[in-house]
Design a protein around this motif. Structure first.
Motif, PDB file in Angstrom:
ATOM      1  N   UNK A   1       0.781  -1.227   0.000  1.00  0.00           N
ATOM      2  CA  UNK A   1       0.000   0.000   0.000  1.00  0.00           C
ATOM      3  C   UNK A   1       0.816   1.281   0.000  1.00  0.00           C
ATOM      4  N   UNK A   2       2.019   1.248   0.532  1.00  0.00           N
ATOM      5  CA  UNK A   2       2.785   2.477   0.637  1.00  0.00           C
ATOM      6  C   UNK A   2       3.707   2.645  -0.562  1.00  0.00           C
ATOM      7  N   UNK A   3       3.984   3.890  -0.953  1.00  0.00           N
ATOM      8  CA  UNK A   3       4.923   4.115  -2.063  1.00  0.00           C
ATOM      9  C   UNK A   3       6.254   3.420  -1.820  1.00  0.00           C
ATOM     10  N   UNK A   4       6.831   2.909  -2.883  1.00  0.00           N
ATOM     11  CA  UNK A   4       8.057   2.125  -2.759  1.00  0.00           C
ATOM     12  C   UNK A   4       9.220   2.928  -2.195  1.00  0.00           C
ATOM     13  N   UNK A   5       9.204   4.247  -2.343  1.00  0.00           N
ATOM     14  CA  UNK A   5      10.325   5.052  -1.832  1.00  0.00           C
ATOM     15  C   UNK A   5      10.183   5.366  -0.355  1.00  0.00           C
ATOM     16  N   UNK A   6       9.186   4.777   0.318  1.00  0.00           N
ATOM     17  CA  UNK A   6       9.041   4.954   1.766  1.00  0.00           C
ATOM     18  C   UNK A   6       9.634   3.791   2.544  1.00  0.00           C
ATOM     19  N   UNK A   7      10.395   2.941   1.883  1.00  0.00           N
ATOM     20  CA  UNK A   7      11.007   1.798   2.545  1.00  0.00           C
ATOM     21  C   UNK A   7      11.898   2.252   3.699  1.00  0.00           C
TER      22      UNK A   7
END
Length: 308
Positions: free
Chosen positions: A92-98
């Motif tokens: 669910x979260x944008x991939x750049x929020x890892x």
């Protein structure tokens, strides 16, 4: 177009996709569970009192402890809960929020008050450095320092946009990145602002609830109707709100009686071409803003009716 009101005609042809949360965790729950390093058992003090009492009883301490542990509901399902959180983070979260769990609340003022997009671009290390920066000028310096990484992330995000109605806008944004990498940041800023504006108007054209009276477009009404980034929004709604949060700054207004804004402004980019508005950092933000919007609309398929 009426420059004073910045309005154009739109038609109410479609509505956005349903935003039901499907019973997913709230952001508050997500942050509370995913950010901790240790798990404190409920009623721990009461448990220890029972353990001490067990020492004076005939029943062996080991047996009493085993019985108490069996009564602790926190262990049953804890692994499943953590797995569910990890799955939702990935899906669910944008991939750049890892690696940014526990810092979502910090993102809101950066996006909303400073107009810096954080959803889908820039890359995760730059997002972390932006959140670590002490103030707005420091964050603008971070963006300027990491422009090559930002441009690469923008290319990657555009590669993930497959909706046919965005094909021309994607090509134009690739041109923006090409210009920016070649040092032609003014051209990149102007074109990116136009692509962003075209996409936003297409979104509003297909969303009657965001339109002003008589189906017309006005940024004032748009800002009033967009989702708000609040800490109790469910995960998907937080992602959507993060997509729209930078709009407030990008849509800032000015007129002959007020100074030209130094931060990126779609209106100033169009009507106040000069060194105040046209800067390398504003070009970076403009390109990120347009790329973030297209990539976000790929993830959350709201209906968009682009007139181009």
């Amino acid at each position: 177009m009426n420059d004073k009101n910045d309005e154009t005609s739109t038609s109410a042809e479609a509505t956005p996709a349903d935003e039901g949360n499907g019973g997913r965790l709230t952001i508050g729950e997500l942050v509370g569970l995913s950010g901790v390093q240790t798990v404190r058992l409920p009623a721990l003090d009461s448990l220890m009192d029972q353990v001490r009492a067990a020492l004076s009883e005939v029943t062996p301490v080991e047996d009493r402890l085993a019985g108490l542990v069996k009564q602790l509901p926190v262990w049953s399902g804890l692994g499943d809960t953590l797995n569910r959180i990890a799955q939702q983070m990935e899906e669910l979260l944008p991939s750049n929020w890892s690696g940014l769990s526990g810092r979502y609340e910090e993102m809101i003022p950066v996006m909303r008050d400073e107009g810096i997009p954080l959803a889908w671009v820039p890359p995760a290390p730059v997002v972390r450095e932006l959140l670590d920066a002490p103030d707005a000028p420091a964050r603008r310096a971070v963006l300027e320092k990491h422009q090559p990484a930002v441009w690469a992330a923008c290319r990657g995000a555009l590669d993930e946009v497959g909706r046919a109605e965005f094909a021309e806008q994607v090509l134009l944004l690739r041109d923006c990145v090409d210009m920016a990498e070649a040092g032609h940041t003014s051209g990149a800023q102007a074109l990116a602002a136009a692509v962003w504006d075209t996409t936003v108007r297409g979104f509003v054209r297909a969303t009657p609830s965001l339109q002003a009276s008589k189906g017309r477009f006005a940024y004032r009404e748009l800002l009033a109707g967009l989702p708000k980034a609040e800490d109790q929004e469910v995960v998907r709604k937080f992602r959507v709100a993060s997509l729209f949060a930078p709009f407030e700054r990008a849509c800032q207004r000015f007129d002959e009686s007020t100074p030209v804004p130094a931060s990126f402004s779609r209106h100033a980019t169009t009507h106040a071409t000069g060194q105040t508005q046209y800067t390398s950092v504003n070009a970076t933000i403009a390109v990120m803003l347009a790329v973030s919007l297209l990539r976000g609309l790929e993830a959350d398929p709201f209906t968009v009716s682009i007139h181009a």
